[in-house]
Design an enzyme around this catalytic site. Structure first.
Site, short mmCIF file in Angstrom:
data_model
loop_
_atom_site.label_atom_id
_atom_site.label_comp_id
_atom_site.label_asym_id
_atom_site.label_seq_id
_atom_site.Cartn_x
_atom_site.Cartn_y
_atom_site.Cartn_z
N ASP A 255 0.82 -1.20 0.00
CA ASP A 255 0.00 0.00 0.00
C ASP A 255 0.86 1.26 0.00
O ASP A 255 1.92 1.29 0.64
CB ASP A 255 -0.86 -0.03 1.27
CG ASP A 255 -1.77 1.17 1.41
OD1 ASP A 255 -2.69 1.28 0.60
OD2 ASP A 255 -1.55 1.99 2.33
N GLU A 328 1.16 -0.60 -5.11
CA GLU A 328 0.23 0.49 -5.40
C GLU A 328 1.09 1.65 -5.86
O GLU A 328 1.61 2.43 -5.06
CB GLU A 328 -0.57 0.90 -4.16
CG GLU A 328 -1.71 1.84 -4.53
CD GLU A 328 -2.21 2.70 -3.37
OE1 GLU A 328 -1.49 2.95 -2.41
OE2 GLU A 328 -3.38 3.15 -3.47
C1 NOJ Z 1 -4.24 3.41 -0.46
C2 NOJ Z 1 -5.43 2.56 -0.16
O1 NOJ Z 1 -5.82 1.90 -1.33
C3 NOJ Z 1 -6.48 3.50 0.38
O2 NOJ Z 1 -7.73 2.88 0.48
C4 NOJ Z 1 -6.00 4.00 1.71
O3 NOJ Z 1 -6.92 4.95 2.20
C5 NOJ Z 1 -4.63 4.67 1.58
N1 NOJ Z 1 -3.73 3.91 0.79
C6 NOJ Z 1 -4.00 4.82 2.94
O4 NOJ Z 1 -3.60 3.56 3.42
#
Ligand code: NOJ
Length: 605
Positions: A255, A328
Site C-alpha cells: 500500500d 500500489e
Molecule cells: C491506499 C489505499 O488503497 C487506500 O484505500 C487508503 O486509504 C490509503 N492507501 C491509505 O492507506
C-alpha cells in the site's frame, strides 16, 4: 479526469498523476513450509509443478474488499468465511489469486488501512483459523491469497505508536516522524514544521501535547507515518511478512509505497498554480501542493529491494511457487513505473500497478494506443500489471461510461485488460457491471474523506457497496443490515441473473479469462499494435511462436465502424474466438464490422 471525486483525482492532481496455458491451470495454489500448522498447504506444495514459479506472469488477480463481498454471520459486514463460501464462484470465473484489502485489527478510521496489529485478524472478519481455512480452501482451487501490506503508516492505536507518543525517550520514539513546530517555544506550539498536507485534507502534521511535538501523517491523523530511516521498522515488516508467508499467503500488495519517505530537508512543497497563476484549491479547500517532497523519494527503491529479497526467500527451495509483490504505484509517467521493477539483479516489484493505463479515465483511443505501446517498449520487457478499477476510485461506469453504452464500454476495457500481455487485476463486481453508487446525503457517508470533503469529495463509499449476488433482499450479501446500502439495480444486475445469460457481462469476463489462460498467443504472445492511424478502432495482434496469431479489434466509438487490417502472410480469413453479443461475423480481415463499442477477437488464418 472525470469530475467525480476520488482518491485518484487527489493523487493525480498531486502530480503523482499520483503460464502459461495449461501450465497455469495446473499450477498449485498456496505453497508453504511443511510445518505442522500448515498441513493443507504442505500437501499442495508437493503437487506444485515447476510452472508454479511463473504463475504471476499471466495472472488474473481479483481484488476483494472483504467488508463488502459476503457476510456469513448476519452482522452486515463481509467476512473471511463469506469469502471462503464464494471460492467456487471465483474458481468458475478463472481467477488465479485474490487480493484482500486489509482485514487486520483496526479502529477502522480508514476501513482497515489503519492497522493496530499486523499479526491478527480483526474479529469483524473472523479469526486466524478462518484465515488459514480460507488459504487452504483457496489453495485446493489453485487460488492464491494475497494480503495488503500497509507499511507507510500504522494506526495511532498500534502499540508502536502508543509507545512512541508516550515520551521522547521511549524506545519506539524514532519509529515515527516527530518534529518541533516552527517557532515552537516552551509554552507555544508554534506552527507545523512545513506546509505539507495529508492526502485526506489539511496539514500533514498533528500536534501531540504529551510530548509537545508534531507527528507526520500523509493520510488520516489516526495514521501516523512510520519512519523508514529506522532499520528496526524494516525488520518489523520483514518479520510480519514472514508470519503471513509461513501461513501460505501468495504474496502482498504494498500500500501507498511511494510515500514511505519524505525529503530529509523537510522544506515546503510548491503550490500548484492554474494557467492564470492562481493557486489551485483542492476539494478540502487547501492549496494544491506539488507533492515533490513527500512522494516517490529515492529511498523507496532500496527498501523495495530489501522487501523483495525477504519475500523471495519464500519462493525458493522448500517454497515452490513465486510469492508475488504487487505495488500500489501511482506515478507520474512510465519511466517512473519502469524503475519500480528494480535495476538489474536487484528486483523490486514483480507487478507494480500500471496506473498510466488505468487512469486514462476516458475512451481516448490515442491515449490507450500510446500507453499500451509504452507498456511494450518502456518497461524493459517486464511483466505489466494492467487494471482499471479499485476501492479508491469511482467504478468504470463513472470514469469511462457514457450512460448509454456502459456495458459495451466495459467489454472494450475488459478486452484491453485480459487480451493484452501480462497480468490483469480487476475489482469485485466489475465482472457483473456493478455501478458506482455514492451516498446522496452527507449524513450517510461512511468514508471520512467524504465527510471532510463533502460535497466536492463524496468519499469512496460509492465503489464499496455490497457485492450483488442475487435479486433477494440485500442481494444475497447479508441476512442482516448491510454496512453500506445495496444499490437498487441489484435486482437486475447480479451474479445469479448473469450466470444464466450467455450474453451477460459475466459470461464475457469468463470467456475472456478462459482465452487468456488457454490460448497460447493470449497467454504469452507479444502485443503488436495494428492500424495505428485509426482514430476509431483500436486493433492489435497477439503473436507467439508456434501458435496461431490472434487479432483483437475494439470500437472506441458510439458509431458503427468497419476496419480493414493487414497481417503479413495471412489469407485474410478469420476464425472467431469471441465477439460482442450480436456483433456481425466478419467476412475477412479486411472487413471487420463493429457496432458501437463492439469487440472482435479471432484467429488469423
Ligand atoms: C491506499 C489505499 O488503497 C487506500 O484505500 C487508503 O486509504 C490509503 N492507501 C491509505 O492507506
Amino acid at each position: 479526469m472525470h469530475p467525480t471525486n476520488s482518491l485518484a483525482r487527489m493523487i493525480e492532481s498531486c502530480a503523482l498523476a499520483i503460464l502459461l496455458g495449461a501450465g497455469t491451470l495446473a499450477a498449485a495454489g498456496q505453497s508453504a513450509p511443511a510445518k505442522p500448522e500448515n498441513k493443507p498447504q504442505a500437501k499442495l506444495q508437493a503437487a506444485a509443478p515447476a510452472s508454479a514459479r511463473e504463475w504471476w506472469k499471466n495472472a488474473v488477480i481479483y481484488e476483494i474488499y472483504p467488508r463488502s463481498f459476503q457476510d456469513s454471520n448476519g452482522d452486515g459486514i463481509g467476512d473471511l468465511n463469506g469469502i471462503t463460501a464464494r471460492l467456487d464462484y471465483l474458481k468458475e470465473l478463472g481467477v488465479d489469486a485474490i487480493w484482500l484489502t486489509p482485514c487486520f485489527p483496526s479502529p477502522l478510521v480508514d476501513f482497515g488501512y489503519d492497522i493496530s496489529d499486523y499479526k491478527k485478524i480483526d474479529p469483524q472478519y473472523g479469526t486466524l483459523a478462518d484465515f488459514d481455512r480460507l488459504v487452504a480452501e483457496a489453495g485446493k482451487r489453485h487460488i492464491r491469497v494475497l494480503m495488503d501490506m500497509v507499511m507507510n503508516h500504522s494506526s495511532d492505536k498500534h502499540e508502536w505508536f502508543q509507545q512512541s507518543r508516550s515520551s521522547r525517550s521511549n524506545a519506539y520514539r524514532d519509529w515515527y516522524v516527530w518534529r518541533d513546530g516552527k517557532g515552537q517555544t516552551a509554552t507555544d506550539k508554534g506552527v507545523p514544521p512545513n506546509n505539507w498536507q495529508s492526502y485526506f485534507g489539511h496539514s500533514a502534521w498533528e500536534w501531540d501535547e504529551t510530548t509537545r511535538q508534531y507527528y507526520y501523517h500523509k493520510f488520516y491523523i489516526q495514521q501516523p507515518d512510520l519512519n523508514w530511516n529506522n532499520p528496526k521498522v524494516h525488520e518489523a515488516f520483514k518479520d510480519i511478512m514472514a508470519f503471513w508467508l509461513k501461513r501460505g499467503v501468495g504474496g502482498f500488495r504494498f500500500d501507498a509505497i511511494t510515500t514511505l519517505y519524505e525529503d530529509p530537508a523537510m522544506t515546503d512543497e510548491g503550490i500548484v498554480k492554474d494557467k492564470d497563476g492562481n493557486p489551485v484549491i483542492n476539494a478540502y479547500g487547501d492549496p494544491q501542493l506539488d507533492d515533490t517532497k513527500t512522494n516517490n523519494q529515492p529511498g523507496v527503491h532500496p527498501v523495495m529491494q530489501e522487501m523483495r529479497a525477504a519475500v523471495d526467500k519464500f519462493s525458493t527451495g522448500a517454497y515452490p511457487g513465486t510469492r508475488v509483490v504487487i505495488g500500489e504505484t501511482y506515478l507520474p509517467n512510465i519511466g517512473e513505473l519502469a524503475k519500480m521493477y528494480g535495476p538489474k539483479g536487484k528486483p523490486e516489484f514483480h507487478l507494480p500497478m500500471d496506473t498510466q493505463v488505468a487512469m486514462i479515465n476516458k475512451m481516448d483511443i490515442a491515449a490507450f494506443r500510446s500507453k499500451l505501446t509504452d507498456v511494450e517498449t518502456q518497461i524493459g520487457g517486464h511483466v505489466p500489471l494492467l487494471l482499471f478499477d479499485n476501492h479508491d476510485n469511482p467504478r468504470i461506469d463513472l470514469r469511462y461510461g457514457d450512460g448509454v453504452h456502459d456495458e459495451a464500454i466495459q467489454r472494450v476495457l475488459s478486452t484491453v485488460l485480459f487480451a493484452s500481455r501480462g497480468a490483469a487485476l480487476f475489482y469485485y463486481g466489475d465482472e457483473i457491471g456493478m455501478k458506482t453508487t455514492p451516498p446522496t446525503r452527507k449524513e450517510d457517508v461512511k468514508d471520512p474523506i467524504g465527510i471532510t470533503g463533502w460535497p466536492k469529495e463524496k468519499g469512496r463509499d460509492g465503489e464499496r457497496t455490497p457485492m450483488q449476488w442475487d435479486a433477494t433482499a440485500n442481494s444475497g450479501f447479508t441476512r442482516g443490515t448491510p454496512w453500506l446500502p445495496v444499490p437498487p439495480n441489484a435486482t437486475t444486475v447480479n451474479v445469479e441473473a448473469e450466470k444464466s445469460d450467455s450474453a451477460s457481462l459475466f459470461a464475457w469476463y469468463k470467456s475472456l479469462i478462459h482465452l487468456k489462460k488457454t490460448n497460447l498467443a493470449f497467454a504469452h504472445g507479444d502485443n503488436v499494435m495494428l492500424d495505428t492511424d485509426n482514430s476509431k478502432v483500436l486493433s492489435w495482434l497477439r503473436k507467439a511462436p508456434g501458435a496461431p496469431t490472434v487479432v483483437v479489434a475494439a470500437n472506441f466509438t458510439a458509431d458503427p465502424q468497419t476496419v480493414s487490417l493487414a497481417v503479413p502472410g495471412s489469407t485474410g480469413k478469420l476464425k472467431t474466438l469471441l465477439k460482442s453479443p450480436g456483433a456481425a461475423e466478419p467476412a475477412s480481415l479486411t472487413s471487420i464490422e463493429l457496432g458501437p463499442f463492439e469487440v472482435f477477437i479471432g484467429e488469423v488464418k
